[in-house]
Design an enzyme around this catalytic site. Structure first.
Site, PDB file in Angstrom:
ATOM      1  N   LYS A  13      -4.765  -7.821   0.525  1.00 22.14           N
ATOM      2  CA  LYS A  13      -5.064  -9.108  -0.105  1.00 22.14           C
ATOM      3  C   LYS A  13      -4.131 -10.206   0.399  1.00 22.14           C
ATOM      4  O   LYS A  13      -4.579 -11.298   0.750  1.00 22.14           O
ATOM      5  CB  LYS A  13      -4.932  -8.999  -1.636  1.00 22.14           C
ATOM      6  N   ARG A  88      -6.187  -9.064 -13.266  1.00 24.40           N
ATOM      7  CA  ARG A  88      -5.873  -7.637 -13.174  1.00 24.40           C
ATOM      8  C   ARG A  88      -6.559  -6.827 -14.261  1.00 24.40           C
ATOM      9  O   ARG A  88      -6.521  -5.601 -14.233  1.00 24.40           O
ATOM     10  CB  ARG A  88      -4.370  -7.426 -13.347  1.00 24.40           C
ATOM     11  N   ARG A 127       5.735  -2.164   4.523  1.00 27.40           N
ATOM     12  CA  ARG A 127       5.549  -3.611   4.670  1.00 27.40           C
ATOM     13  C   ARG A 127       6.826  -4.403   4.404  1.00 27.40           C
ATOM     14  O   ARG A 127       7.690  -3.987   3.649  1.00 27.40           O
ATOM     15  CB  ARG A 127       4.425  -4.113   3.772  1.00 27.40           C
ATOM     16  N   ARG A 161      10.078  -5.751  -0.749  1.00 22.18           N
ATOM     17  CA  ARG A 161      10.020  -5.835  -2.204  1.00 22.18           C
ATOM     18  C   ARG A 161      10.672  -4.613  -2.840  1.00 22.18           C
ATOM     19  O   ARG A 161      10.476  -3.487  -2.389  1.00 22.18           O
ATOM     20  CB  ARG A 161       8.563  -5.912  -2.662  1.00 22.18           C
ATOM     21  N   ARG A 172       1.542   1.956  -9.665  1.00 24.12           N
ATOM     22  CA  ARG A 172       0.719   0.739  -9.549  1.00 24.12           C
ATOM     23  C   ARG A 172      -0.729   1.094  -9.247  1.00 24.12           C
ATOM     24  O   ARG A 172      -1.656   0.437  -9.734  1.00 24.12           O
ATOM     25  CB  ARG A 172       1.300  -0.188  -8.475  1.00 24.12           C
TER      26      ARG A 172
HETATM   27  P1  ADP Z   1      -1.738  -6.415  -0.910  1.00 26.35           P
HETATM   28  O1  ADP Z   1      -1.432  -7.880  -0.882  1.00 26.35           O
HETATM   29  O2  ADP Z   1      -3.188  -6.122  -1.200  1.00 26.35           O
HETATM   30  O3  ADP Z   1      -0.809  -5.598  -1.773  1.00 26.35           O
HETATM   31  P2  ADP Z   1      -0.767  -6.509   1.854  1.00 26.35           P
HETATM   32  O4  ADP Z   1      -1.586  -7.604   2.436  1.00 26.35           O
HETATM   33  O5  ADP Z   1       0.658  -6.791   1.536  1.00 26.35           O
HETATM   34  O6  ADP Z   1      -1.526  -5.855   0.583  1.00 26.35           O
HETATM   35  O7  ADP Z   1      -0.848  -5.277   2.877  1.00 26.35           O
HETATM   36  C1  ADP Z   1       0.032  -4.154   2.723  1.00 26.35           C
HETATM   37  C2  ADP Z   1       0.574  -3.735   4.067  1.00 26.35           C
HETATM   38  O8  ADP Z   1      -0.455  -3.138   4.843  1.00 26.35           O
HETATM   39  C3  ADP Z   1       1.114  -4.890   4.901  1.00 26.35           C
HETATM   40  O9  ADP Z   1       2.279  -4.460   5.555  1.00 26.35           O
HETATM   41  C4  ADP Z   1       0.026  -5.192   5.926  1.00 26.35           C
HETATM   42  O10 ADP Z   1       0.582  -5.605   7.174  1.00 26.35           O
HETATM   43  C5  ADP Z   1      -0.650  -3.854   6.069  1.00 26.35           C
HETATM   44  N1  ADP Z   1      -2.094  -4.032   6.193  1.00 26.35           N
HETATM   45  C6  ADP Z   1      -2.884  -4.942   5.581  1.00 26.35           C
HETATM   46  N2  ADP Z   1      -4.170  -4.802   5.941  1.00 26.35           N
HETATM   47  C7  ADP Z   1      -4.202  -3.759   6.805  1.00 26.35           C
HETATM   48  C8  ADP Z   1      -5.238  -3.110   7.570  1.00 26.35           C
HETATM   49  N3  ADP Z   1      -6.506  -3.518   7.489  1.00 26.35           N
HETATM   50  N4  ADP Z   1      -4.883  -2.069   8.374  1.00 26.35           N
HETATM   51  C9  ADP Z   1      -3.585  -1.663   8.440  1.00 26.35           C
HETATM   52  N5  ADP Z   1      -2.576  -2.233   7.773  1.00 26.35           N
HETATM   53  C10 ADP Z   1      -2.866  -3.269   6.958  1.00 26.35           C
END
Ligand code: ADP
Ligand code: ZN
Length: 214
Positions: A13, A88, A127, A161, A172
């Site tokens: 997201k 949520r 991440r 985080r 979560r």
């Molecule tokens: P959310 O906001 O839904 O919790 P994030 O956007 O922070 O998720 O994504 C979580 C992690 O996964 C980040 O490090 C991001 O770079 C990685 N990520 C996001 N989308 C993908 C994808 N389609 N394939 C692989 N890794 C992804």
């Protein structure tokens, strides 16, 4: 254009919201980021929120709705917004509908990122973001071009985080399935829910979103 991105923690997201911001001139409203900013500032709200968030639980609906409502009124939201991490729960979704109605605003799309839970732990534990500009990276899936240097701003400090550890992620995900997943039905009953395959590569997910948004 007003949009909600739905999906469990780690589904992409935040990553996709940042890209849509650039493309559609809308503002990403991440309740998680707003709350973490409150925690970092040490405000009363922040202190209250910290204990709750550390346990992987949700902050009260009134606090969140108030925070979003104030934010939506600001000038930069005139072109539209993407809600990331909100609502949520079904009661939050209902409260959001009422809030938007009061402001004569509407939701254009609610898009669900469909993913496998097992993959989310790895995504979340890997991440991190640039401390200066907030650009998101991943140890395996999205490394900066030059190791240790942010592609976007050249920053060299990165943050992870506190709640991005395997144990909290599992908590979560559990809470997500109990409380957030029913929201998909809420919006599908309203006829505005669409889904994309969130397991695809980041660029492909962006393309799928663009084809829905137009
Ligand atoms: P959310 O906001 O839904 O919790 P994030 O956007 O922070 O998720 O994504 C979580 C992690 O996964 C980040 O490090 C991001 O770079 C990685 N990520 C996001 N989308 C993908 C994808 N389609 N394939 C692989 N890794 C992804
Ligand atoms: Zn940066």
């Amino acid at each position: 254009m007003n949009l909600i991105l739905l999906g469990p923690p780690g589904s992409g997201k935040g990553t996709q919201s940042k890209r849509l911001e650039d493309k559609y001139k809308v503002v990403q409203l991440s309740t998680g980021e707003m709350l973490r900013a409150e925690v970092a500032s040490g405000s009363d709200l922040g202190k209250q929120a910290k204990g709750i968030m550390d346990a992987g639980k949700f902050v009260s609906d009134d606090i969140i709705i108030g925070m979003i409502s104030n934010r939506v009124d600001q000038d930069d939201c005139k072109g539209g917004f993407i809600l990331d991490g909100f609502p949520r729960t079904v009661p939050q979704a209902e409260a959001l509908s009422q809030m938007l109605k009061d402001k004569s605003l509407k939701l254009d799309h609610v898009i669900e990122l469909e993913v496998d839970d097992e993959a989310m732990v790895e995504r979340i534990c890997g991440r991190y973001t640039c401390a200066k500009c907030g650009a998101g990276y991943h140890d395996s899936f999205q490394r900066p071009e030059k190791e240790g240097v942010c592609d976007k701003c050249g920053g060299t400090e990165f943050v992870r985080r506190a709640d991005d550890n395997a144990e909290t992620v599992r908590a979560r995900l559990r809470v997500y399935h109990e409380q957030t997943a029913p929201i998909a039905k809420f919006y599908s009953d309203l006829g505005i829910l669409k889904s994309v395959d969130g397991m695809a590569d980041i660029d492909i997910v962006t393309r799928q979103l663009a084809s829905i948004i137009g």
